[in-house]
Motif scaffolding. Sequence first.
Motif, short mmCIF file in Angstrom:
data_model
loop_
_atom_site.label_atom_id
_atom_site.label_comp_id
_atom_site.label_asym_id
_atom_site.label_seq_id
_atom_site.Cartn_x
_atom_site.Cartn_y
_atom_site.Cartn_z
N LEU A 73 11.39 3.31 3.26
CA LEU A 73 10.28 2.49 4.00
C LEU A 73 11.33 1.50 4.74
CD1 LEU A 73 7.59 2.02 4.48
CD2 LEU A 73 7.65 0.27 2.61
N LEU A 106 -5.88 2.46 5.17
CA LEU A 106 -5.20 3.14 4.08
C LEU A 106 -6.13 2.71 2.75
CD1 LEU A 106 -1.51 1.37 4.88
CD2 LEU A 106 -2.37 3.92 4.35
N SER A 109 0.97 -1.34 -0.10
CA SER A 109 0.17 0.23 0.12
C SER A 109 0.92 1.19 -0.15
CB SER A 109 -0.85 0.08 1.20
OG SER A 109 -1.69 -1.19 1.06
N VAL A 110 1.97 1.34 0.88
CA VAL A 110 2.87 2.47 0.95
C VAL A 110 3.53 2.52 -0.41
CG1 VAL A 110 4.88 3.30 2.04
CG2 VAL A 110 3.11 2.50 3.36
#
Length: 122
Positions: free
Chosen positions: A54, A106, A37-38
């Motif tokens: 990340l 998210l 998702s990020v």
Amino acid sequence: MTVLLANWPHVSLWAMAVPLALVGAGQSMLFAGLFRSVLADVPTHLAGIGSGVLITLQQSGLALGVATLGTLYLALAPHNVAHAFAGVEYVQMGIVALLAVGAAALPRFTKAASAATPVVDA
């Protein structure tokens, strides 16, 4: 924690194996979806930088978590080791619950949604 509190100080490795395996499996499922998702909106030509940032944040968070929870444990351990460990585990479960709620909030990415988004090469 029930296993720990009920059997202290004679807690066997086998008694803790299943609860720890469940925690590890849950964390692995949480982080796999979180990474996807990020990084979903990171442009292809910046994928290396995005994944590096990340991973750096993940490692920093893990180190900070170990330091914070370890300090809490050491503060509580002189009173009762079993309750100190259980208390730290309760705090960790609370943190994991907050991460799960955050991950659920998210946006969802699907193949249809990503196909509708035009790709612009620079």
